[in-house]
Design a protein around this motif. Structure first.
Motif, PDB file in Angstrom:
ATOM      1  N   LEU A 172       0.864  -1.186   0.000  1.00 50.30           N
ATOM      2  CA  LEU A 172       0.000   0.000   0.000  1.00 50.30           C
ATOM      3  C   LEU A 172       0.898   1.233   0.000  1.00 50.30           C
ATOM      4  O   LEU A 172       1.827   1.313   0.808  1.00 50.30           O
ATOM      5  CB  LEU A 172      -0.902   0.009   1.242  1.00 50.30           C
ATOM      6  CG  LEU A 172      -1.776   1.248   1.466  1.00 50.30           C
ATOM      7  CD1 LEU A 172      -2.895   1.299   0.441  1.00 50.30           C
ATOM      8  CD2 LEU A 172      -2.350   1.251   2.877  1.00 50.30           C
ATOM      9  N   VAL A 173       0.637   2.166  -0.895  1.00 48.15           N
ATOM     10  CA  VAL A 173       1.374   3.427  -0.955  1.00 48.15           C
ATOM     11  C   VAL A 173       0.407   4.564  -0.651  1.00 48.15           C
ATOM     12  O   VAL A 173      -0.683   4.632  -1.235  1.00 48.15           O
ATOM     13  CB  VAL A 173       2.016   3.642  -2.338  1.00 48.15           C
ATOM     14  CG1 VAL A 173       2.651   5.031  -2.427  1.00 48.15           C
ATOM     15  CG2 VAL A 173       3.055   2.565  -2.627  1.00 48.15           C
ATOM     16  N   VAL A 174       0.785   5.433   0.277  1.00 52.46           N
ATOM     17  CA  VAL A 174      -0.013   6.611   0.614  1.00 52.46           C
ATOM     18  C   VAL A 174       0.752   7.838   0.137  1.00 52.46           C
ATOM     19  O   VAL A 174       1.872   8.093   0.585  1.00 52.46           O
ATOM     20  CB  VAL A 174      -0.277   6.708   2.128  1.00 52.46           C
ATOM     21  CG1 VAL A 174      -1.096   7.960   2.441  1.00 52.46           C
ATOM     22  CG2 VAL A 174      -0.984   5.453   2.635  1.00 52.46           C
TER      23      VAL A 174
ATOM     24  N   LEU B 118      -1.885  -1.115  -3.756  1.00 55.84           N
ATOM     25  CA  LEU B 118      -2.968  -0.152  -3.685  1.00 55.84           C
ATOM     26  C   LEU B 118      -2.335   1.225  -3.487  1.00 55.84           C
ATOM     27  O   LEU B 118      -1.286   1.345  -2.853  1.00 55.84           O
ATOM     28  CB  LEU B 118      -3.902  -0.450  -2.518  1.00 55.84           C
ATOM     29  CG  LEU B 118      -4.876  -1.610  -2.655  1.00 55.84           C
ATOM     30  CD1 LEU B 118      -5.719  -1.722  -1.389  1.00 55.84           C
ATOM     31  CD2 LEU B 118      -5.770  -1.437  -3.862  1.00 55.84           C
ATOM     32  N   TYR B 119      -2.987   2.242  -3.996  1.00 58.18           N
ATOM     33  CA  TYR B 119      -2.426   3.592  -3.960  1.00 58.18           C
ATOM     34  C   TYR B 119      -3.480   4.536  -3.406  1.00 58.18           C
ATOM     35  O   TYR B 119      -4.567   4.679  -3.974  1.00 58.18           O
ATOM     36  CB  TYR B 119      -2.029   4.019  -5.375  1.00 58.18           C
ATOM     37  CG  TYR B 119      -1.289   5.332  -5.472  1.00 58.18           C
ATOM     38  CD1 TYR B 119       0.091   5.379  -5.359  1.00 58.18           C
ATOM     39  CD2 TYR B 119      -1.962   6.532  -5.702  1.00 58.18           C
ATOM     40  CE1 TYR B 119       0.793   6.570  -5.468  1.00 58.18           C
ATOM     41  CE2 TYR B 119      -1.275   7.738  -5.815  1.00 58.18           C
ATOM     42  CZ  TYR B 119       0.106   7.748  -5.695  1.00 58.18           C
ATOM     43  OH  TYR B 119       0.790   8.939  -5.807  1.00 58.18           O
TER      44      TYR B 119
ATOM     45  N   ARG C 182      -7.109   0.200  -8.442  1.00 59.68           N
ATOM     46  CA  ARG C 182      -5.986   0.196  -7.514  1.00 59.68           C
ATOM     47  C   ARG C 182      -5.843   1.506  -6.758  1.00 59.68           C
ATOM     48  O   ARG C 182      -4.967   1.635  -5.901  1.00 59.68           O
ATOM     49  CB  ARG C 182      -4.680  -0.058  -8.286  1.00 59.68           C
ATOM     50  CG  ARG C 182      -4.543  -1.459  -8.858  1.00 59.68           C
ATOM     51  CD  ARG C 182      -4.271  -2.447  -7.765  1.00 59.68           C
ATOM     52  NE  ARG C 182      -4.033  -3.779  -8.279  1.00 59.68           N
ATOM     53  CZ  ARG C 182      -3.755  -4.829  -7.526  1.00 59.68           C
ATOM     54  NH1 ARG C 182      -3.681  -4.677  -6.217  1.00 59.68           N
ATOM     55  NH2 ARG C 182      -3.581  -6.018  -8.051  1.00 59.68           N
ATOM     56  N   VAL C 183      -6.670   2.484  -7.064  1.00 58.99           N
ATOM     57  CA  VAL C 183      -6.530   3.811  -6.460  1.00 58.99           C
ATOM     58  C   VAL C 183      -7.683   4.077  -5.497  1.00 58.99           C
ATOM     59  O   VAL C 183      -8.849   3.824  -5.806  1.00 58.99           O
ATOM     60  CB  VAL C 183      -6.482   4.912  -7.542  1.00 58.99           C
ATOM     61  CG1 VAL C 183      -6.467   6.301  -6.908  1.00 58.99           C
ATOM     62  CG2 VAL C 183      -5.244   4.724  -8.419  1.00 58.99           C
ATOM     63  N   VAL C 184      -7.336   4.577  -4.326  1.00 60.03           N
ATOM     64  CA  VAL C 184      -8.311   5.041  -3.341  1.00 60.03           C
ATOM     65  C   VAL C 184      -8.105   6.545  -3.177  1.00 60.03           C
ATOM     66  O   VAL C 184      -6.976   7.011  -3.004  1.00 60.03           O
ATOM     67  CB  VAL C 184      -8.142   4.322  -1.993  1.00 60.03           C
ATOM     68  CG1 VAL C 184      -9.070   4.928  -0.935  1.00 60.03           C
ATOM     69  CG2 VAL C 184      -8.409   2.828  -2.142  1.00 60.03           C
TER      70      VAL C 184
END
Length: 280
Positions: free
Chosen positions: A77-79, A106-107, A129-131
């Motif tokens: 997960l990347v924030v 997930l990004y 894949r993007v939030v």
């Protein structure tokens, strides 16, 4: 926490994922610290970052990796939490780093950007894949002050990671871009409206009627100096960053078919505060 299903290719977000934070400024450090209890590691990219950023990362007990590409390769997960004008570029760098990876992370784009910018990020990394994320409130080191709003197909698994942390979470039904839309609208109140005081005072000063304006504001129940002091205290060295946020908010308002001049003017005020051509 059990494994959480993510996009329909059968991959999962592990029970204790590796989480990458881009980048640990004041808000990023707080987010990284909040995620530590549920992660096997919270990492940040050290290359090219300032000593102040390094110190914040150290205080938050985050793990340094050499660069953004390495962070993207390691993370589940990347924030992304960076200045608004850099959000798309950061997403492009992550996309390049994970190209060809069978299980890309997930990004979470937690930046103060327009829904259109989030859509572009979705095109880069895959909408599934993007939030979309938006923090309303200060960096949270204690509960009850800040809310992380989330939207997108897999917003709930991300929200679950923050359970019990200083960040309250709320998931919006509107899909990708909804969280950024909420942040842009809210910013009209918190960041655009206060710049009216700066504009009033600067114009009155140039016309030689500042003291008279101050008196009229006081006579009608206001306090011009207090409003200017509050803006000075809040904007501080963040004015350049808020200019970018107001540009993005202007894009959001314009895309809704509404007048966007409030945000555009606020962006210009913050630019002038940042470069010293407007003083409070």
């Amino acid at each position: 926490m059990s494994d959480v299903a993510v996009p329909g290719d059968g991959t999962v977000l592990p029970a204790r994922p590796v989480i990458g934070i881009l980048h640990p400024g004041a808000m990023g450090a707080a987010l990284g610290s909040a995620l530590k209890p549920v992660a096997s590691g919270v990492v940040w990219a050290a290359a090219g970052r300032s000593q102040a950023t390094s110190k914040r990362a150290e205080l938050a007990d985050l793990i340094g990796v050499p660069d953004l590409a390495e962070l993207a390769r390691r993370s589940h997960l990347v924030v992304s939490i960076c200045p608004p004008h850099a959000a798309l570029d950061v997403a492009q760098q992550v996309a390049a780093a994970v190209e060809g990876r069978p299980d890309p992370p997930l990004y979470v784009d937690a930046n103060a950007v327009s829904p259109a910018t989030v859509e572009k990020i979705g095109e880069l990394l895959g909408r599934e894949r993007v939030v979309d994320g938006a923090v309303i409130g200060p960096p949270a080191w204690e509960a009850g002050r800040s809310v992380l709003w989330l939207s997108g197909e897999h917003a709930q698994p991300v929200a679950d990671l923050f359970a019990g942390s200083p960040f309250a979470t709320a998931v919006l039904d509107g899909g990708l871009g909804a969280a950024s839309a909420l942040k842009a609208c809210f910013a009209l109140r918190t960041k655009a409206l206060p710049t009216i005081w700066a504009t009033m005072a600067a114009a009155a000063h140039r016309y030689g009627v500042l003291d008279d304006l101050r008196g009229e504001v006081a006579r009608t129940g206001g306090d011009l100096d207090a409003e200017l002091s509050a803006l000075r205290g809040r904007a501080g060295d963040r004015a350049w960053r808020w200019a970018g946020e107001m540009d993005e908010a202007g894009d959001a308002v314009a895309a809704a078919g509404l007048p966007d001049g409030f945000s555009r003017a606020a962006a210009e005020v913050y630019r002038r505060l940042a470069d010293g051509s407007l003083e409070l």
